[in-house]
Design an enzyme around this catalytic site. Structure first.
Site, PDB file in Angstrom:
ATOM      1  N   VAL A  61      -0.297   1.041   2.173  1.00 19.29           N
ATOM      2  CA  VAL A  61      -0.148   0.979   0.717  1.00 19.29           C
ATOM      3  C   VAL A  61       0.799  -0.116   0.251  1.00 19.29           C
ATOM      4  O   VAL A  61       0.911  -0.365  -0.953  1.00 19.29           O
ATOM      5  CB  VAL A  61       0.338   2.333   0.141  1.00 19.29           C
ATOM      6  CG1 VAL A  61      -0.726   3.395   0.299  1.00 19.29           C
ATOM      7  CG2 VAL A  61       1.655   2.762   0.784  1.00 19.29           C
ATOM      8  N   TYR A  62       1.497  -0.784   1.158  1.00 16.26           N
ATOM      9  CA  TYR A  62       2.452  -1.802   0.732  1.00 16.26           C
ATOM     10  C   TYR A  62       1.709  -2.978   0.107  1.00 16.26           C
ATOM     11  O   TYR A  62       0.803  -3.563   0.712  1.00 16.26           O
ATOM     12  CB  TYR A  62       3.291  -2.295   1.904  1.00 16.26           C
ATOM     13  CG  TYR A  62       4.283  -1.299   2.465  1.00 16.26           C
ATOM     14  CD1 TYR A  62       4.599  -0.137   1.774  1.00 16.26           C
ATOM     15  CD2 TYR A  62       4.907  -1.518   3.683  1.00 16.26           C
ATOM     16  CE1 TYR A  62       5.507   0.777   2.278  1.00 16.26           C
ATOM     17  CE2 TYR A  62       5.829  -0.615   4.202  1.00 16.26           C
ATOM     18  CZ  TYR A  62       6.115   0.532   3.498  1.00 16.26           C
ATOM     19  OH  TYR A  62       7.016   1.437   4.017  1.00 16.26           O
TER      20      TYR A  62
END
Length: 359
Positions: A61-62
């Site tokens: 998700v970064y």
């Protein structure tokens, strides 16, 4: 500058640097203070490799997946994939249209790994963390999926992140009982403002051999010396993420301990000719329980400043000052492990001999 050193990750034969580079800033999707250009990414990775860092921490998700993509590309540009340990994570929801795109289910763990492999441009992930427990999936389901992925050669080791102590204990015990890969590491928030894990996880890792990786060592930048906190006005002043953009929300900046620790680090920094952030990192690195510290930076200069903490060997009196400034009341039931209560069990004269495994 002192060199990076290497520690075994838990009870594995895998050697990781005691400083890991967190690459949440690799990408263009999260806005100011959380993104970098592709050229900056490549340059930063080069600085890390040149100084011996072999442990890189990302997540699916970064920067909405770009962190993995950019890390993979930067490693390929330097033909460095085979020399490094890539850790990534799954668990947070990645697609608002898909209710199963988050969590620790077999479906999502397997699907997340497949997508991460494509983004990273590699055929295996060295360490896969469950980014957090979803609150519903049985630990057996998640571990069985991870075990299958290890057997398939798609991941090498399993880890846990941001989980309660009882969950980590259950995961370790179930994995041993079933003959599945035992968690190699647990990654948790730890710094001079957030010391909760000392009560549960320091003894857990000592007893099980699971490695302990610290994230958030500078508490969203609060410990860098760039900020001042006014408790009465509930106001933060300074130049950085705390005042300009979002943070990870893991530190309450208005607890009484915050200005106390900031003042302590500032005073010690002035005395030692160092920065407060370097002393905050040196304090964590002095902890024998910590395998590696994941630092997040947005430039090579910031990384070099953090690496300078490796030069620092804090004397006992400085460590004691930081311990005292950052101390928090011991929560129940850990109060029953304090010396005054345990002396009622063993007798004061036998207390030390009765507690040989106390960290």
């Amino acid at each position: 500058m002192s060199k990076v050193t290497y520690h075994l990750l838990g009870r594995t034969g895998l050697k990781v640097s005691n400083i890991a580079l967190g690459v949440a800033t690799f990408g263009s999707q999260w806005g100011p203070r959380w993104t970098m250009s592709a050229a900056e990414t490549d340059a930063l990775l080069g600085v890390a490799l040149d100084h011996g860092i072999n442990f890189f921490d990302t997540a699916n998700v970064y920067n909405r997946g770009e962190s993995e993509t950019w890390l993979g590309r930067a490693l390929r540009n330097r033909s460095a994939r085979d020399q490094v340990v890539i850790a990534t994570k799954c668990g947070y929801r990645t697609d608002p249209r898909d209710v199963n795109s988050g969590g620790c289910s077999r479906r999502n763990v397997v699907a997340s790994v497949e997508r991460s492999l494509r983004r990273l441009g590699t055929d295996h992930i060295d360490l896969l963390y469950l980014h957090l427990w979803d609150g519903v999936t049985p630990v057996e389901e998640s571990l069985a999926a991870a075990a299958d992925l290890v057997s398939a050669g798609k991941i090498r080791y399993v880890g846990l992140s941001n989980v309660p102590g009882w969950y980590a204990g259950q995961a370790e015990a179930v994995a041993r009982w079933r003959g599945w890969p035992v968690p190699a590491a647990v990654q948790l928030n730890y710094n001079a403002l957030e010391r909760t894990i000392e009560h549960e996880f320091f003894p857990f890792t000592a007893a099980t051999g699971v490695g302990l990786v610290a994230w958030g060592p500078l508490a969203n930048g609060l410990l860098t010396g760039r900020y001042r906190v006014d408790l009465e006005q509930r106001r933060i002043t300074g130049d950085g993420r705390m005042t300009q953009t979002f943070t990870t929300g893991d530190v309450d900046p208005f607890r009484p301990v915050v200005p106390r620790v900031i003042a302590c680090l500032a005073d010690l920094a002035a005395r030692r000719g160092r920065t407060p952030g370097q002393l905050a990192l040196a304090w964590i690195l002095s902890k024998p329980e910590i395998t590696s510290v994941a630092v997040g930076v947005s430039s090579g200069d910031q990384l070099l400043e953090n690496l300078a903490a490796l030069e620092i060997s804090l004397p006992p009196e400085d460590l004691a000052r930081i311990d005292e400034a950052s101390a928090q009341p011991t929560p129940y039931p850990y109060t029953f492990l304090a010396d005054d209560i345990q002396a009622l069990v063993h007798g004061p004269e036998q207390l030390r001999a009765a507690r040989p495994m106390t960290p």
